[in-house]
Design an enzyme around this catalytic site. Structure first.
Site, PDB file in Angstrom:
ATOM      1  N   TYR A 163      29.531  67.446  42.466  1.00  0.00           N
ATOM      2  CA  TYR A 163      29.257  66.055  42.057  1.00  0.00           C
ATOM      3  C   TYR A 163      30.225  65.099  42.755  1.00  0.00           C
ATOM      4  CZ  TYR A 163      29.384  62.102  38.654  1.00  0.00           C
ATOM      5  OH  TYR A 163      29.380  60.873  38.039  1.00  0.00           O
ATOM      6  N   ARG A 236      42.714  61.773  29.795  1.00  0.00           N
ATOM      7  CA  ARG A 236      41.768  60.798  30.358  1.00  0.00           C
ATOM      8  C   ARG A 236      42.062  59.424  29.760  1.00  0.00           C
ATOM      9  NH1 ARG A 236      41.160  64.394  33.230  1.00  0.00           N
ATOM     10  NH2 ARG A 236      39.281  65.538  33.816  1.00  0.00           N
TER      11      ARG A 236
HETATM   12  N1  LIG Z   1      29.475  56.897  31.967  1.00  0.00           N
HETATM   13  C1  LIG Z   1      30.595  57.145  32.617  1.00  0.00           C
HETATM   14  O1  LIG Z   1      31.702  57.146  32.077  1.00  0.00           O
HETATM   15  C2  LIG Z   1      30.534  57.422  34.100  1.00  0.00           C
HETATM   16  C3  LIG Z   1      31.627  58.013  34.683  1.00  0.00           C
HETATM   17  C4  LIG Z   1      31.602  58.260  36.044  1.00  0.00           C
HETATM   18  C5  LIG Z   1      30.503  57.891  36.795  1.00  0.00           C
HETATM   19  N2  LIG Z   1      29.424  57.309  36.199  1.00  0.00           N
HETATM   20  C6  LIG Z   1      28.278  56.960  37.059  1.00  0.00           C
HETATM   21  O2  LIG Z   1      27.600  55.830  36.539  1.00  0.00           O
HETATM   22  C7  LIG Z   1      26.181  55.998  36.708  1.00  0.00           C
HETATM   23  C8  LIG Z   1      25.459  55.860  35.374  1.00  0.00           C
HETATM   24  O3  LIG Z   1      26.050  56.716  34.422  1.00  0.00           O
HETATM   25  P1  LIG Z   1      25.476  56.861  32.932  1.00  0.00           P
HETATM   26  O4  LIG Z   1      26.619  57.328  32.114  1.00  0.00           O
HETATM   27  O5  LIG Z   1      24.735  55.660  32.539  1.00  0.00           O
HETATM   28  O6  LIG Z   1      24.473  58.089  33.154  1.00  0.00           O
HETATM   29  P2  LIG Z   1      23.044  58.380  32.470  1.00  0.00           P
HETATM   30  O7  LIG Z   1      22.689  59.779  32.783  1.00  0.00           O
HETATM   31  O8  LIG Z   1      23.065  57.972  31.050  1.00  0.00           O
HETATM   32  O9  LIG Z   1      22.093  57.372  33.254  1.00  0.00           O
HETATM   33  C9  LIG Z   1      21.523  57.657  34.511  1.00  0.00           C
HETATM   34  C10 LIG Z   1      20.056  57.329  34.399  1.00  0.00           C
HETATM   35  O10 LIG Z   1      19.441  57.519  35.679  1.00  0.00           O
HETATM   36  C11 LIG Z   1      18.148  58.040  35.458  1.00  0.00           C
HETATM   37  N3  LIG Z   1      17.696  58.714  36.676  1.00  0.00           N
HETATM   38  C12 LIG Z   1      18.376  59.604  37.434  1.00  0.00           C
HETATM   39  N4  LIG Z   1      17.626  59.996  38.491  1.00  0.00           N
HETATM   40  C13 LIG Z   1      16.444  59.348  38.377  1.00  0.00           C
HETATM   41  C14 LIG Z   1      15.250  59.356  39.142  1.00  0.00           C
HETATM   42  N5  LIG Z   1      15.139  60.109  40.235  1.00  0.00           N
HETATM   43  N6  LIG Z   1      14.224  58.582  38.728  1.00  0.00           N
HETATM   44  C15 LIG Z   1      14.318  57.823  37.606  1.00  0.00           C
HETATM   45  N7  LIG Z   1      15.437  57.777  36.848  1.00  0.00           N
HETATM   46  C16 LIG Z   1      16.480  58.531  37.233  1.00  0.00           C
HETATM   47  C17 LIG Z   1      18.303  58.998  34.280  1.00  0.00           C
HETATM   48  O11 LIG Z   1      17.066  59.217  33.612  1.00  0.00           O
HETATM   49  C18 LIG Z   1      19.317  58.252  33.412  1.00  0.00           C
HETATM   50  O12 LIG Z   1      18.680  57.473  32.400  1.00  0.00           O
HETATM   51  C19 LIG Z   1      25.983  57.351  37.364  1.00  0.00           C
HETATM   52  O13 LIG Z   1      25.807  57.167  38.757  1.00  0.00           O
HETATM   53  C20 LIG Z   1      27.266  58.087  37.094  1.00  0.00           C
HETATM   54  O14 LIG Z   1      27.541  59.028  38.101  1.00  0.00           O
HETATM   55  C21 LIG Z   1      29.413  57.088  34.862  1.00  0.00           C
END
Ligand SMILES: NC(=O)c1ccc[n+]([C@@H]2O[C@H](COP(=O)([O-])OP(=O)(O)OC[C@H]3O[C@@H](n4cnc5c(N)ncnc54)[C@H](O)[C@@H]3O)[C@@H](O)[C@H]2O)c1
Length: 357
Positions: A163, A236
């Site tokens: 990742y 964290r």
């Molecule tokens: N939440 C955190 O603390 C955190 C930490 C590090 C990185 N991130 C990054 O932030 C971003 C969002 O994180 P999040 O916590 O909201 O994750 P999440 O999994 O809740 O949201 C991601 C969304 O993208 C959608 N998705 C993924 N691939 C798809 C596709 N091909 N077609 C349609 N929908 C698709 C999923 O259904 C999901 O609802 C991500 O890129 C993640 O790597 C978040």
């Protein structure tokens, strides 16, 4: 306020983004996600158009992006339990597919705000240079700076880094598109956002292993032991998701400050161990329900091998430097961890019981 394309609008951060942005009738959002389960309340709004299904299967995607001023890309597989078990999907989602959006933004001349991760910093200098991995009190070893800190990933067989590696390559791809094709970009590196609606609660909203917040919440709701991977000694910092969305609002409102930069988003004041997080969640559950029994739920040690399977590893401590966001965006995160957890658990208990609040 511009027209915004929001990829992954139905996830944890996306749903909070919609809560904050759609309240302003001058904002228009085009959103994409597999499912609207977490954003049903927004579907009828006149300033929101939702495109269900796979983002990458939509024939009119590029045309829709061309009608927006800024593209915010959240869509990704970002669940640690899949980094070592479904590495092909993780790399596909976080680099191979995500780069198609970056390429489209470069072609169309659109500003891309790409969500990356604090995991690009990898196992950190603290891990490699000090015996307990915590940095021995030297902030230079555990504080992460966007411009200076090296990105130190573990060996290839340690598939957990799939990742972080895919996100890092995506960042480098976007930076190269900026240099060679004039793409305007902002890269966001989240340091553990917390709040309601993160992931799913196993057995209630889905199956599998969610991120730590949902794991502990699920255990509390079921009155089961809270599992601590490798003793829960990793440290964290935690940021309220609402405050992360506020940073995003400031970026969009101040493009000259935000464009062509990388930002850590986190709250260094909210640092604790994963064990500390579990203890605080137990205490919070007892407080909000008025049931002291939650204090007595055991914390059980489980090995990373047992919990996540082969190829798992972690960084022991990482803390963001956030001077850039503070100075350029005039952003000030202030919500303490007890308040973040109170809001999160109240939402979970209200939605799923067993106690009426
Ligand atoms: N939440 C955190 O603390 C955190 C930490 C590090 C990185 N991130 C990054 O932030 C971003 C969002 O994180 P999040 O916590 O909201 O994750 P999440 O999994 O809740 O949201 C991601 C969304 O993208 C959608 N998705 C993924 N691939 C798809 C596709 N091909 N077609 C349609 N929908 C698709 C999923 O259904 C999901 O609802 C991500 O890129 C993640 O790597 C978040």
């Amino acid at each position: 306020m511009p027209n915004i394309a929001l990829l992954g609008c139905g996830g944890f951060i996306g749903s909070h983004f919609l809560d904050a942005f759609l309240a302003d009738p001058d904002v228009r959002v085009e959103g994409w996600d597999w499912t609207p389960a977490k954003i049903m309340g927004h579907l009828g709004r006149p300033n929101f158009r939702f495109h269900p299904g796979n983002i990458y299967g939509q024939a009119d995607l590029e045309e829709r992006l061309s009608g927006c001023d800024v593209v915010v890309s959240l869509a990704a597989i970002c669940n640690p339990s899949q980094y070592n078990t479904k590495a092909l999907d993780v790399i596909d989602s976080n680099f191979i597919q995500a780069r198609l959006i970056a390429d489209a933004c470069a072609r169309l001349g659109k500003w891309l705000i790409q969500f990356s991760t604090s995991e690009v910093y990898g196992q950190t200098l603290a891990h490699w240079a000090t015996a307990d991995g915590q940095g021995n009190g030297d902030p230079a070893l555990y504080e992460m700076d966007e411009e200076e800190t090296p990105l130190l990933l573990g060996p290839v067989a340690s598939q957990r880094w799939s990742y972080a590696c895919a996100k890092q390559l995506l960042e480098r791809w976007i930076y190269a598109l900026h240099k060679e094709k004039g793409l305007d970009f902002t890269i966001v590196r989240p340091f553990n956002f917390l709040g309601p609606r993160m992931d799913f609660l196993p057995g209630r909203e889905g199956e599998g292993l969610p991120r730590v917040l949902a794991c502990f919440t699920s255990a509390l709701l079921d009155r089961k032991p809270l599992p601590l991977v490798d003793g829960g000694s990793a440290r964290r910092t935690f940021l309220a998701v609402e405050e992360a969305v506020e940073a995003l609002r400031l970026m969009i409102a101040k493009p000259a400050m935000a464009r062509n930069r990388i930002f850590n988003l986190g709250n260094p004041a909210n640092e604790t161990t994963i064990r500390g997080l579990a203890e605080l969640m137990r205490r919070t559950a007892a407080e909000i329900t008025g049931d002291p029994g939650y204090h007595d739920l055991p914390l059980t040690d489980v090995s990373a091998l047992e919990f996540y399977g082969e190829g798992y590893a972690d960084s022991d401590r990482r803390m963001p430097r956030i001077d850039k966001a503070l100075n350029l965006l005039d952003w000030r995160p202030s919500m303490g961890l007890p308040e973040i957890l109170r809001r999160t658990l109240e939402d979970a208990f209200r939605t799923h019981g067993p106690v009426r609040l």
